[in-house]
Scaffold this motif. Structure first.
Motif, PDB file in Angstrom:
ATOM      1  N   GLU A 152      -8.002   2.165 -17.010  1.00  0.00           N
ATOM      2  CA  GLU A 152      -7.572   1.113 -16.075  1.00  0.00           C
ATOM      3  C   GLU A 152      -6.418   1.637 -15.207  1.00  0.00           C
ATOM      4  O   GLU A 152      -6.388   1.396 -14.002  1.00  0.00           O
ATOM      5  N   ASP A 153      -5.474   2.337 -15.844  1.00  0.00           N
ATOM      6  CA  ASP A 153      -4.383   2.949 -15.069  1.00  0.00           C
ATOM      7  C   ASP A 153      -4.956   3.935 -14.052  1.00  0.00           C
ATOM      8  O   ASP A 153      -4.481   4.027 -12.918  1.00  0.00           O
ATOM      9  N   GLY A 154      -5.958   4.675 -14.492  1.00  0.00           N
ATOM     10  CA  GLY A 154      -6.607   5.641 -13.601  1.00  0.00           C
ATOM     11  C   GLY A 154      -7.240   4.956 -12.393  1.00  0.00           C
ATOM     12  O   GLY A 154      -7.167   5.459 -11.267  1.00  0.00           O
ATOM     13  N   LEU A 155      -7.843   3.797 -12.627  1.00  0.00           N
ATOM     14  CA  LEU A 155      -8.457   3.032 -11.530  1.00  0.00           C
ATOM     15  C   LEU A 155      -7.381   2.564 -10.544  1.00  0.00           C
ATOM     16  O   LEU A 155      -7.557   2.662  -9.323  1.00  0.00           O
ATOM     17  N   TYR A 156      -6.272   2.078 -11.081  1.00  0.00           N
ATOM     18  CA  TYR A 156      -5.155   1.634 -10.224  1.00  0.00           C
ATOM     19  C   TYR A 156      -4.631   2.801  -9.378  1.00  0.00           C
ATOM     20  O   TYR A 156      -4.440   2.669  -8.154  1.00  0.00           O
ATOM     21  N   VAL A 157      -4.406   3.950 -10.012  1.00  0.00           N
ATOM     22  CA  VAL A 157      -3.909   5.121  -9.272  1.00  0.00           C
ATOM     23  C   VAL A 157      -4.891   5.502  -8.164  1.00  0.00           C
ATOM     24  O   VAL A 157      -4.503   5.801  -7.032  1.00  0.00           O
TER      25      VAL A 157
ATOM     26  N   GLU B 143      -1.197   3.149   9.498  1.00  0.00           N
ATOM     27  CA  GLU B 143      -0.727   1.783   9.264  1.00  0.00           C
ATOM     28  C   GLU B 143      -0.445   1.586   7.772  1.00  0.00           C
ATOM     29  O   GLU B 143      -0.849   2.395   6.948  1.00  0.00           O
ATOM     30  N   TRP B 144       0.271   0.515   7.460  1.00  0.00           N
ATOM     31  CA  TRP B 144       0.470   0.133   6.063  1.00  0.00           C
ATOM     32  C   TRP B 144      -0.828  -0.482   5.563  1.00  0.00           C
ATOM     33  O   TRP B 144      -1.510  -1.215   6.288  1.00  0.00           O
ATOM     34  N   VAL B 145      -1.157  -0.187   4.315  1.00  0.00           N
ATOM     35  CA  VAL B 145      -2.411  -0.679   3.741  1.00  0.00           C
ATOM     36  C   VAL B 145      -2.126  -1.367   2.413  1.00  0.00           C
ATOM     37  O   VAL B 145      -1.352  -0.863   1.585  1.00  0.00           O
ATOM     38  N   LYS B 146      -2.707  -2.535   2.220  1.00  0.00           N
ATOM     39  CA  LYS B 146      -2.585  -3.279   0.975  1.00  0.00           C
ATOM     40  C   LYS B 146      -3.407  -2.567  -0.091  1.00  0.00           C
ATOM     41  O   LYS B 146      -4.520  -2.116   0.175  1.00  0.00           O
ATOM     42  N   VAL B 147      -2.859  -2.446  -1.298  1.00  0.00           N
ATOM     43  CA  VAL B 147      -3.592  -1.813  -2.387  1.00  0.00           C
ATOM     44  C   VAL B 147      -4.567  -2.825  -2.971  1.00  0.00           C
ATOM     45  O   VAL B 147      -4.171  -3.932  -3.348  1.00  0.00           O
ATOM     46  N   ASN B 148      -5.815  -2.445  -3.017  1.00  0.00           N
ATOM     47  CA  ASN B 148      -6.858  -3.351  -3.479  1.00  0.00           C
ATOM     48  C   ASN B 148      -7.610  -2.698  -4.629  1.00  0.00           C
ATOM     49  O   ASN B 148      -8.426  -1.803  -4.413  1.00  0.00           O
ATOM     50  N   VAL B 149      -7.317  -3.123  -5.870  1.00  0.00           N
ATOM     51  CA  VAL B 149      -8.020  -2.568  -7.025  1.00  0.00           C
ATOM     52  C   VAL B 149      -9.346  -3.305  -7.161  1.00  0.00           C
ATOM     53  O   VAL B 149      -9.374  -4.518  -7.340  1.00  0.00           O
TER      54      VAL B 149
ATOM     55  N   SER C 248       7.560  -0.468 -14.434  1.00  0.00           N
ATOM     56  CA  SER C 248       6.705  -1.606 -14.822  1.00  0.00           C
ATOM     57  C   SER C 248       6.343  -2.443 -13.597  1.00  0.00           C
ATOM     58  O   SER C 248       6.264  -3.668 -13.666  1.00  0.00           O
ATOM     59  N   GLN C 249       6.199  -1.798 -12.461  1.00  0.00           N
ATOM     60  CA  GLN C 249       5.784  -2.482 -11.240  1.00  0.00           C
ATOM     61  C   GLN C 249       4.580  -1.733 -10.667  1.00  0.00           C
ATOM     62  O   GLN C 249       4.415  -0.543 -10.918  1.00  0.00           O
ATOM     63  N   ARG C 250       3.769  -2.435  -9.903  1.00  0.00           N
ATOM     64  CA  ARG C 250       2.613  -1.780  -9.297  1.00  0.00           C
ATOM     65  C   ARG C 250       2.717  -1.795  -7.776  1.00  0.00           C
ATOM     66  O   ARG C 250       3.323  -2.709  -7.202  1.00  0.00           O
ATOM     67  N   ALA C 251       2.148  -0.808  -7.153  1.00  0.00           N
ATOM     68  CA  ALA C 251       2.194  -0.710  -5.691  1.00  0.00           C
ATOM     69  C   ALA C 251       1.389  -1.848  -5.072  1.00  0.00           C
ATOM     70  O   ALA C 251       0.256  -2.101  -5.477  1.00  0.00           O
ATOM     71  N   VAL C 252       1.989  -2.523  -4.108  1.00  0.00           N
ATOM     72  CA  VAL C 252       1.325  -3.640  -3.446  1.00  0.00           C
ATOM     73  C   VAL C 252       0.847  -3.209  -2.060  1.00  0.00           C
ATOM     74  O   VAL C 252      -0.252  -3.526  -1.637  1.00  0.00           O
ATOM     75  N   ARG C 253       1.713  -2.474  -1.369  1.00  0.00           N
ATOM     76  CA  ARG C 253       1.429  -2.058   0.004  1.00  0.00           C
ATOM     77  C   ARG C 253       1.942  -0.626   0.166  1.00  0.00           C
ATOM     78  O   ARG C 253       3.034  -0.324  -0.333  1.00  0.00           O
TER      79      ARG C 253
END
Lengths: 392, 392
Positions: free
Chosen positions: A344-349, A364-370, A194-199
């Motif tokens: 919506e889950d598909g968009l996040y993935v 580099e590390w990249v911030k996830v930007n939906v 129940s968590q989403r990827a941030v970076r």
């Protein structure tokens, strides 16, 4: 009454799904393939009454109410959006599309027709071991929520390629281990924790660029190895190693650790251990036989790994339930497939996949930007238009 | 004649090693510990005739010719350099020291006294399964040299901490999974592939900051999780996941893939599979019993994981052989321990660890830079001196 089904795609997975759909009482009315030759052959083998290489010819059929999109990812968005627009339910294979822009179009279409069923084939959610794992996490097996420390996922398998050049060889058409296996892993751990990827940080490689079947002027651009790390919104750290260099084998392990214990799914079985306990708990053993009824061609069954196939079958079972209640006037309810991945889950993935590709390219590390708006196809032109508007 | 041994350290590993050294015919003459209380107790338990908390009192003993340094890493360099300087052989636990500067001092000392034996305890090199793995790689099991694609290492184990606060809790004293387990992994894959890390990326975390035994004003700074990737000089990509969150268990898997097949060591056993083969080869099964002769206290044996202990015992066996040939005037030869990690190897491992720490801190890939000169302790001052010299 169960809806008639139109299938897009002629791959091995289709040969597994169609007999199973029939076993569950669905009628497969039509099939689409990229070439008439290919689709004719598959239609004959699977005894599907109608085949075509024109997308609309399947979508517009009156006897087709549910679309299974199981073709190359570059066509997913186009077919899904059109299907929803003319009132058909959609099950779309992962990943949602080739980029976030495509996935966003699908999200918009699903939001515009909320009563239609629109789900992404992230079938592992339906595998009983992961259902049990999620329940154990919610029940506090690993500690209070937010106490998840590490998720470690390892998938070792053979090549994803066929014996000929096709979209699976092509990165730009959605082939490769990141889109085909990684998308499942991203969805699964986000769902379980129940968590989403941030970076995120990823290393994506194509070690095998030619094979006995693909050589000469053609070469393989789709990745066969991927290792990535994800920092999650609740503080968990995810590490994943996806490896296509172990021919003729498949092993998948998903380990989730918390301060109070850990849980591990190996194949379809769930094990756990509470901190301080002297022994491992066997929480769920998957003993159910997939081959019951003999409906599944065993060579075709080798086309997708067992946990994925089993999850898919469970998902089709849920889909059947969604259409069974006759007292509902519309003829379907969404509750039985509430567990499924939404568009919506598909968009996040897809956002995570895009970030991982960028991470790999730039080291580099990249911030996830939906994204919430479609990306500007020509930012330079738009800027020029804005300037000219201002100066007017 | 076998040399008399002086041991530095009082940890559980010492309680495993000393009985085994005696079984092999070595005499353990003296032991050093940080506090008199602690060393007195261990000396009594192990029946070692001399104990002290002064480093020189062991080093200067005439009956001591071989030094086992098995104490906290912050003391490794100091003891090793001094020991070599007065003509004693040295086996030093990993990692070489706390930083490259220390490791370089050890390299200099070992180069200055080349006839003395100076080795780092990277014991996995001596584990038979890895010996067999290396031979298989050299013999072309994975393809021609340079055709190694992926190495994937996974170590899952419980906490490295004791039931009280000590150096293991402290990152700055060399505690934690990266220095204690990661150093082995870095040495092992470099040894197996005959390639060195060129560029690395790491995520290093301390999830457990307090325990029932360490809390209040003290907290744990040593990492309990580490995931890293290494780009190797020959093109291989290494991924490693080291996880201390699986209490009371130990599992270690080392997978090396090449274009022609793959090799996998699980625990102490070696498996392989050639591309195109229909079955897995069982290349080596480790059936030898560690407890033979009853020399090893079984509770102490739990102090270090089996593969590490077994490798260590094999290394001590090689060390014994090194001192056996009587026709050699010096009383020892280096060939039997030629397989062992040298102090140069220790410096390289330290360079990789330093790069991984920097990578973790800056969230970036870092080039591995093995130093050849001691780092300037005060770069600002030196620059000022250079400027004043120029202006004169």
């Amino acid at each position: 009454m169960l809806p008639g089904i139109g299938v897009f795609g002629t791959g091995n997975v289709v040969k597994v799904i169609v007999p199973f759909l029939r076993e569950k009482g669905f009628k497969v009315e039509a099939i689409w393939g990229r070439t008439l030759n290919a689709v004719e052959e598959v239609a004959k083998e699977l005894e599907i009454p109608f085949h075509t290489n024109k997308i609309d010819d399947v979508l517009l059929r009156k006897d087709v109410d549910l679309i299974f999109i199981i073709c190359s990812p570059n066509l997913h968005a186009q077919i899904a959006v059109k299907a929803l627009g003319i009132g058909k339910h959609v099950l779309c294979d992962k990943p949602a599309g080739l980029c976030q822009g495509e996935a966003l179009k699908m999200v918009r279409a699903s939001q515009y027709y909320p009563s239609l069923i629109s789900i992404i084939n992230h079938s592992l959610r339906f595998l009983p071991a992961f259902g049990q794992m999620r329940r154990a996490i919610v029940d506090g097996y690993l500690g209070q929520e937010g106490e998840i420390t590490v998720c470690d996922v390892r998938v070792q398998m053979g090549s994803l390629l066929h014996d000929a050049y096709d979209w699976l060889c092509d990165d730009t058409m959605g082939g490769g281990v990141l889109t085909l296996v990684g998308s499942h892993v991203i969805d699964l751990v986000s769902h379980l924790t129940s968590q989403r990827a941030v970076r995120v940080h990823g290393v994506i490689r194509t070690f095998t660029k030619t094979t006995d079947y693909v050589n000469g002027i053609r070469h393989i651009s789709s990745p066969d190895f991927c290792a990535f790390q994800m920092e999650m919104s609740g503080g968990a750290l995810v590490t994943a190693t996806l490896n296509n260099h172990l021919p003729a084998s498949f092993s998948q392990e998903v380990l989730i650790c918390g301060q109070a214990g850990h849980l591990m799914v190996r194949g379809g079985d769930l094990y756990g251990r509470k901190s301080g306990s002297t022994k491992e708990d066997v929480i769920y053993l998957d003993v159910e036989d997939l081959q019951r009824g003999g409906a599944i061609n065993s060579t075709a069954a080798n086309a997708i790994p067992r946990p994925y196939m089993k999850g898919l079958f469970k998902m089709i079972g849920a889909l059947r339930e969604a259409f069974l209640p006759v007292e509902d006037k519309r003829g379907w309810v969404k509750e039985p497939v509430a567990l499924a991945a939404t568009f919506e889950d598909g968009l996040y993935v897809q956002a995570v996949i895009d970030a991982l590709k960028k991470s790999n390219a730039n080291r580099e590390w990249v911030k996830v930007n939906v994204i919430t708006e479609e990306p500007d196809p020509d930012p330079l032109l738009s800027a020029a238009v804005r300037r000219s508007t201002i100066s007017m």
